[in-house]
Design a protein around this motif. Structure first.
Motif, PDB file in Angstrom:
ATOM      1  N   UNK A   1      -5.996  -2.767 -66.121  1.00  0.00           N
ATOM      2  CA  UNK A   1      -5.203  -2.716 -64.886  1.00  0.00           C
ATOM      3  C   UNK A   1      -6.052  -3.124 -63.682  1.00  0.00           C
ATOM      4  N   UNK A   2      -7.242  -2.586 -63.589  1.00  0.00           N
ATOM      5  CA  UNK A   2      -8.126  -2.895 -62.471  1.00  0.00           C
ATOM      6  C   UNK A   2      -8.534  -4.362 -62.484  1.00  0.00           C
ATOM      7  N   UNK A   3      -8.790  -4.908 -63.673  1.00  0.00           N
ATOM      8  CA  UNK A   3      -9.226  -6.286 -63.799  1.00  0.00           C
ATOM      9  C   UNK A   3      -8.064  -7.273 -63.806  1.00  0.00           C
ATOM     10  N   UNK A   4      -6.827  -6.747 -63.812  1.00  0.00           N
ATOM     11  CA  UNK A   4      -5.645  -7.602 -63.804  1.00  0.00           C
ATOM     12  C   UNK A   4      -5.395  -8.322 -65.114  1.00  0.00           C
ATOM     13  N   UNK A   5      -5.868  -7.728 -66.212  1.00  0.00           N
ATOM     14  CA  UNK A   5      -5.670  -8.362 -67.520  1.00  0.00           C
ATOM     15  C   UNK A   5      -4.665  -7.610 -68.372  1.00  0.00           C
ATOM     16  N   UNK A   6      -3.893  -6.723 -67.736  1.00  0.00           N
ATOM     17  CA  UNK A   6      -2.899  -5.937 -68.497  1.00  0.00           C
ATOM     18  C   UNK A   6      -1.636  -6.703 -68.739  1.00  0.00           C
TER      19      UNK A   6
END
Length: 118
Positions: A113-118
């Protein structure tokens, strides 16, 4: 064998130090007594997480995997806390506590979620 948070801390410290590390080096690094470290080394050795060769401590494959996992979590949480405005010392202490308590699934989902890979 289930490893406790304190054991994970020892493995993480060994991972950070790398190279030629003896029990006394680990005791100094962590601020613990030599007998405490000796006991922990015995437990971790019996659990298959490290070996001792000529007085030097070496992580086994499983020991290194655990150490890397804990260290990854530690860095992730420290970075997030500091980015949120938490001072370095508090971020370090809080990351140390959280790195052991969070499940693999929750950590993976939060990181995605933090890295935007979800």
């Amino acid at each position: 064998m289930k490893i406790h948070a304190s054991g994970e801390d020892y493995l993480e410290a060994l991972q950070k130090k790398m190279g030629m590390v003896r029990s006394i080096d680990l005791a100094r690094h962590m601020g613990f007594s030599k007998p405490s470290i000796s006991h922990a080394v015995g437990v971790l050795k019996n659990g298959g997480f490290l070996t001792v060769d000529d007085g030097f401590l070496h992580l086994t494959v499983i020991g290194r995997e655990i150490a890397e996992k804990i260290y990854e979590r530690h860095l992730f949480f420290m970075e997030q806390f500091i980015a949120a405005g938490v001072d370095q010392e508090t971020a370090e202490q809080d990351a140390c506590r959280i790195e052991h308590a969070i499940s693999d699934t929750s950590f993976r989902k939060l990181k995605e979620k933090v890295q935007g890979t979800d």
